[in-house]
Design an enzyme around this catalytic site. Structure first.
Site, short mmCIF file in Angstrom:
data_model
loop_
_atom_site.label_atom_id
_atom_site.label_comp_id
_atom_site.label_asym_id
_atom_site.label_seq_id
_atom_site.Cartn_x
_atom_site.Cartn_y
_atom_site.Cartn_z
N GLU A 124 21.40 33.28 -4.58
CA GLU A 124 20.12 33.52 -3.92
C GLU A 124 19.16 34.21 -4.88
OE1 GLU A 124 18.65 34.75 0.52
OE2 GLU A 124 20.24 35.93 -0.35
N GLY A 259 25.49 44.35 -4.44
CA GLY A 259 25.25 44.18 -3.01
C GLY A 259 26.29 43.32 -2.33
N ALA A 260 25.82 42.43 -1.45
CA ALA A 260 26.70 41.51 -0.73
C ALA A 260 25.93 40.22 -0.51
CB ALA A 260 27.15 42.10 0.60
N MET A 261 26.66 39.10 -0.38
CA MET A 261 26.02 37.80 -0.26
C MET A 261 26.70 36.97 0.81
SD MET A 261 23.67 35.76 -1.14
CE MET A 261 23.39 34.05 -0.68
N GLU A 262 25.88 36.31 1.65
CA GLU A 262 26.35 35.69 2.88
C GLU A 262 26.83 34.26 2.72
OE1 GLU A 262 21.76 34.97 2.85
OE2 GLU A 262 23.13 36.58 2.26
N HIS A 293 25.91 42.36 9.02
CA HIS A 293 24.70 41.72 8.50
C HIS A 293 25.04 40.39 7.84
CE1 HIS A 293 20.70 41.76 6.32
NE2 HIS A 293 21.41 40.95 5.54
N GLU A 294 26.01 40.40 6.93
CA GLU A 294 26.37 39.15 6.24
C GLU A 294 26.95 38.14 7.22
OE1 GLU A 294 25.16 38.97 3.37
OE2 GLU A 294 24.81 41.12 3.13
N HIS A 297 24.36 36.22 9.12
CA HIS A 297 23.76 35.15 8.31
C HIS A 297 24.48 33.81 8.49
CE1 HIS A 297 20.55 36.87 5.99
NE2 HIS A 297 21.29 37.82 5.47
N GLU A 316 16.70 37.39 6.91
CA GLU A 316 17.04 38.78 6.64
C GLU A 316 16.73 39.74 7.78
OE1 GLU A 316 18.96 39.37 4.42
OE2 GLU A 316 18.74 37.71 3.01
#
Length: 812
Positions: A124, A259-262, A293-294, A297, A316
Site C-alpha cells: 500500500e 505498522g500493520a497491513m490488512e 482495525h486490520e 479491513h 481507513e
C-alpha cells in the site's frame, strides 16, 4: 530510474480500457538466504478494447517482457508501454528486485539474534509495481495466484491458505489457490523459518507466525490473540451480514516491518507489537485495536474497495471506527472510547485546528498525494465522525445499511455515493447535509455552555461558519463532598450557533459531550472551569473523566490552561482511576505535559508531581508496571534510582528504563548497558542500548542515534522509540544543531516508501532548541523540497510542537 506517480485521470482512462482477468505470479526466493535478489514472473491476463494502448506498472528490473508473445520495449519511469491490444491479452514480465534492504515493496530482514533471514512484501498504496508487473490501481481488481519456490527450511504464507507444498531442486515449491478479486495493494507473500501456532475458532482456522527468536513471546500471547481474533470475526460477520468468507485467517509478525497491513486473509505486523516483557493492560488495548482495525479491513478495503484514493476514508476511517466498536462490544476492552479520548482523538482534535486540517474526503490528484492523507484526520477524526453517524441514524439502522452495502458491492469498488445511498435507504433520511458538513468540510466545532437568565444554552462555533449537524450529550454534575454526582443529562440536537438546553437542574459543572458521541472540542463555562480543571477526579465515571481530560488537554494546546494545570488535573484523575487502559495513557500525558509542554523552570517540580501519582498507583496495585516506568523516567538522582532498582527486581524492561534515565541525568553506565544487553533474550536488545546512549547529553551519542535513523541502520519501527530517547528536555545545547540537520534530511526521508516518510517526518522533528520562526521556516522548506507524505507528517507534528513552544512561554 525516475518513477512517475499514477494520476487519477490516467487511472480512469485505463480502467475504461481494460479489465484484468487474473494474475499468476511465480516467485523465486532461493537467492535470498545469502543474497538480495527477489525474482518474479508476472503473467497477467486481461481483456481490452481491441487496438487500444496503455501501460503496465513495473519498477523492478525487467529481464524479459512480452505481450501476446511479442517482446515489449524497455520500461520508462516505472511503466512498460502496451500497444496494439487484443480483446484477450496475456502479458508475461520477468523481473528482479535487488534492493531488498531499503527499497520499496519487498524487504529482506536478518534477525540479529540468530542470523535467520525473513522476506516480506507490503504494497500500500502502489508498491506492488516494485515487486512485479501489474496494473497498480485499486479499481482493477483480480484474483492472484502465487507459486513460490523457497529454501527448504522456510515456510511461505500468502493470502489464501492450505497451499500445496512439494520438494523441488533447490528447495520447496508452494502453490496457493487463486484469491478472490483483490486490488493490487492487497496480495502478500511472506517467507522464512517461522514458528507457527494454529487454532480452530468456529468456521475458521487461525494462524500466528513469528521469527524463531520471538517464539516465547508468541506462545505467551497466543491464547489472547486467538481469543481477540475469534471475537472480532464473529462480531464483524454478524454486524455486516457477511461472515469472513475464507476458512484461514493468518497473522504474521515480522522483523523490520512498519505498522500493520490488512492483506486479505494474511495480516502482517511489525513484530515489535510482541512485547518482550509481559504486556501491560494498556499495551493489550493497543494490540486489540490494531488487530481489530486490520480485521475490519477484510470488509472495508478488501471485499469492498474504494475506487480511487479520494475515498481512502472508506477504508481507513471505517476500519478505525469499527475496531473500537468491536473492542467495546465483543472483547474485554469495554472502555475503548475513554482510552481513545485520551490518546488518538487528542491528535485528531489538534490536527483539525491547524495547517494540516483537511476534509476527510478531498481530491487526490496522484497516488503520491494519497500517501499524505494517512493521518489523524483520515483515521481518528474519520472514526469519530462515523461514530456520530451511527448515533445520528441509530445502530440497528446503521448495521442494516452496512449489510446492504456489502451484499450489493462485494468484490467490487465503490465511492462515497454508494455508501451514503445504502445508509439513506436504510434510514429513510436525507444524509446529504451530513455528508457535506462532516466529510467534505475541514475543521472542528467548538461547543460550550452558557448560563443565561433564560436558561442553559449550548453554544456552537463552526471552524468555517455554521456548526456541523450533530447530536451531543450534556451532563449536569453537582458537588457532594469530594465527588460530583450526576443530577441530570440530556441529548441536544445542535441547531445553529445557540441551542436551548432543556431539562437540566442547577449544577456546579455542565459537561458537554459527556458521553463522547460527537467530534467537537468543548469548553466549560466560567464557573465550571474551576471544577473541571481543579477537581476532575470527582466525576463519577471513567468516560466522563476522560472527557474532562480531553478538554483540559485542548485548553493546554490553546494556551487557555498551563502545563501545571494540565499536570494537576491529570494526576488528580490518576488518584482515583482504576481502569488501566485509561490510567496508562493519562500517565503518559502527564509526563508529556511535564517534560515537553512546561517551562524549563517548572519541569522538575511537575515531574515530581507525576512521580507522586506513579507512587500512588504502585501502592494501589493499578498499572504497576507503567507506574514504575514513570518513576524511572522522573527519577532525579542516584538515590531515586537506587530505590527504584530495589522495586524493579529482575524485570529487564524496567532495568532498561532505569539505565536510560541514568544516562539522561548525565552518566551512561557502559558496563551495565553491555551486561544487560547480553542478558536480555530480546533479539533487538541492541535498540534498547542505543536508546540509553541517545538519552545522554553527549554529542557523540546524539550523532550515533541520529545517523542510525537517517541512514536506516535502525529499523523503521524503532524510530519513535529512539527519537523519544533522543529529544530530551534540558539538553538544548547539544540538540541545537539538529534543527538544521532535520532540514538537510528532508529530501530523503521518504526513501523506501510511505512508512519511512511518515515515521521519520514525525519522529525526527525537533522538539527542543527551536522557536516559532524556525517552525515557519521548516514548513516552507518542506513544501519546496520534501515528498507529499513527509510534508503531511511534518505539518501535523510541527503544529503540536509549535503549541508546546507557546506553552513553555506562558507565565507561571
Amino acid at each position: 530510474m525516475p518513477v512517475r506517480s499514477l494520476r487519477q485521470e490516467e487511472a480512469v482512462e485505463r480502467a475504461a480500457l481494460l479489465s484484468v482477468t487474473s494474475y499468476d505470479i511465480t516467485l523465486d526466493l532461493t537467492d535470498l538466504v545469502d543474497g538480495p535478489a527477489f525474482r518474479a514472473v508476472s503473467t497477467v491476463r486481461f481483456t481490452a478494447a481491441a487496438g487500444g494502448s496503455t501501460f503496465v506498472d513495473c519498477c523492478a528490473v525487467v529481464e524479459s517482457a512480452t505481450l501476446n508473445g511479442e517482446p515489449l520495449p524497455a520500461a520508462e519511469e516505472g511503466r512498460i508501454a502496451l500497444a496494439g491490444l487484443a480483446e484477450d491479452n496475456e502479458l508475461v514480465v520477468a523481473t528482479v528486485q535487488r534492493d531488498t534492504t531499503h527499497g520499496r515493496g519487498v524487504h529482506r530482514a536478518v534477525d540479529p539474534g540468530d542470523d535467520n533471514v525473513y522476506l516480506w512484501t507490503s504494497f500500500e498504496p502502489d508498491e506492488a509495481r516494485y515487486a512485479w508487473a501489474c496494473f497498480d490501481q485499486p479499481d482493477l481488481k483480480a484474483p492472484h495466484a502465487f507459486t513460490v519456490t523457497a529454501p527448504a527450511a522456510w515456510t511461505v504464507v500468502s493470502n489464501s491458505g492450505d497451499p500445496v507444498v512439494e520438494d523441488v531442486e533447490g528447495g520447496r515449491r508452494w502453490t496457493f489457490e487463486p484469491t478472490p478479486p483483490l486490488s493490487t495493494y492487497n496480495p502478500v507473500v511472506v517467507a522464512g523459518p517461522f514458528v507457527q501456532l494454529r487454532q480452530e475458532a468456529g468456521a475458521h482456522d487461525l494462524g500466528l507466525y513469528a521469527r524463531q527468536t520471538l517464539a516465547s513471546a508468541l506462545e505467551r500471547d497466543a491464547e489472547q490473540l486467538f481469543t481477540l481474533t475469534a471475537q472480532g470475526l464473529a462480531f464483524f460477520g454478524d454486524r455486516f451480514g457477511m461472515p469472513f468468507p475464507q476458512r484461514t485467517y493468518d497473522q504474521v509478525f515480522l522483523p523490520e516491518f512498519g505498522g500493520a497491513m490488512e492483506n486479505y486473509g494474511c495480516v502482517t505486523w511489525a513484530d515489535s507489537i510482541l512485547r518482550r516483557h509481559e504486556p501491560t493492560t494498556g499495551e493489550w488495548q493497543v494490540f486489540a485495536n490494531v488487530l481489530l482495525h486490520e480485521m475490519a479491513h477484510m470488509w472495508f478495503g478488501n471485499i469492498v474497495t474504494m475506487r480511487w484514493w479520494d475515498d481512502l476514508w472508506l477504508n481507513e476511517a471505517f476500519a478505525e471506527f469499527a475496531c473500537m466498536w468491536a473492542a467495546e462490544r465483543a472483547t474485554a476492552y469495554g472502555d475503548t472510547a475513554a482510552n481513545n479520548l485520551v490518546d488518538d482523538k487528542l491528535l485528531a482534535y489538534l490536527a483539525d485546528q491547524g495547517p494540516s486540517s483537511h476534509p476527510i474526503r478531498q481530491p487526490v490528484p496522484t497516488v503520491a498525494d494519497a500517501e499524505s492523507i494517512f493521518d489523524s484526520i483520515t483515521y481518528p477524526k474519520g472514526a469519530a465522525v462515523l461514530k456520530q453517524l451511527m448515533h445520528f441514524v441509530g445502530e440497528d439502522t446503521f448495521c442494516a445499511g452496512m449489510s446492504a452495502y456489502f451484499a450489493e458491492h462485494a468484490w467490487g469498488n465503490t465511492t462515497l455515493d454508494d455508501l451514503v445511498g445504502s445508509l439513506e435507504q436504510a434510514s429513510g433520511r436525507d444524509l446529504q447535509p451530513w455528508r457535506t458538513a462532516w466529510l467534505e468540510t475541514a475543521g472542528v466545532d467548538r461547543l460550550g455552555i452558557e448560563q443565561t437568565d433564560e436558561g442553559l444554552v449550548l453554544t456552537a462555533v463552526g471552524a468555517h461558519g455554521v456548526p456541523h449537524p450533530q447530536v451531543v450529550g450534556v451532563g449536569a454534575y453537582r458537588r457532594a463532598g469530594e465527588v460530583l454526582e450526576e443530577v441530570g443529562s440530556t441529548v441536544v440536537e445542535v441547531d445553529g450557533e445557540r441551542t436551548a438546553v432543556e431539562g437540566l437542574p442547577p449544577a456546579d459543572l455542565y459537561l458537554v459531550n459527556h458521553d463522547d458521541t460527537t467530534f467537537a472540542t468543548t469548553r466549560p463555562d466560567a464557573a465550571g472551569r474551576e471544577v473541571l480543571v481543579g477537581r476532575p477526579s470527582g466525576l463519577p465515571t471513567t468516560l466522563t473523566r476522560a472527557v474532562a481530560m480531553a478538554t483540559v488537554w485542548d485548553m493546554l494546546a490553546h494556551a487557555e490552561a498551563t502545563a501545571a494545570e494540565a499536570v494537576g488535573a491529570l494526576t488528580d484523575v490518576l488518584s482515583v482511576e482504576t481502569v488501566e487502559t485509561v490510567v496508562e495513557p493519562c500517565l503518559e500525558l502527564a509526563l508529556t505535559a511535564a517534560q515537553r509542554w512546561a517551562p524549563e523552570s517548572e519541569r522538575v517540580g511537575l515531574e515530581a508531581q507525576v512521580a507522586g501519582a506513579a507512587r500512588h498507583l504502585v501502592a494501589a496495585g493499578v498499572s504497576r508496571h507503567a507506574a514504575l516506568r514513570a518513576l524511572a523516567r522522573t527519577a532525579v538522582g542516584e538515590e531515586d534510582l537506587a530505590t527504584l532498582r530495589e522495586q524493579v527486581g529482575d524485570d529487564l524492561d524496567l532495568e532498561w528504563y532505569v539505565l536510560q534515565r541514568r544516562a539522561e541525568l548525565g552518566e551512561v553506565d557502559t558496563d551495565a548497558v553491555q551486561a544487560l544487553q547480553e542478558r536480555d533474550p530480546d533479539p533487538d536488545a541492541w535498540v534498547r542500548a542505543l536508546c540509553v546512549r541517545a538519552s545522554s547529553p553527549s554529542a557523540a551519542a546524539k550523532e550515533e542515534a541520529w545517523t542510525a535513523l537517517v541512514e536506516r541502520t535502525a529499523p523503521i519501527q524503532t524510530a519513535r522509540t529512539v527519537s523519544h530517547a533522543f529529544w530530551r528536555p534540558g539538553q538544548d545545547e547539544v540538540l541545537a544543531p539538529y534543527a538544521e540537520r532535520y532540514i538537510e534530511a528532508l529530501p530523503t526521508l521518504h526513501e523506501g516508501g510511505m512508512i519511512p516518510g511518515l515515521a521519520l517526518g514525525t519522529s525526527l522533528f525537533p522538539v527542543f532548541a527551536i522557536d516559532e520562526a524556525w517552525v515557519r521556516h521548516v514548513r516552507e522548506v518542506a513544501a519546496a523540497q520534501a515528498a507529499p507524505v513527509v510534508v503531511s507528517a511534518l505539518t501535523e507534528r510541527s503544529e503540536e510542537v509549535l503549541r508546546m513552544v507557546h506553552a513553555r512561554a506562558l507565565p507561571s
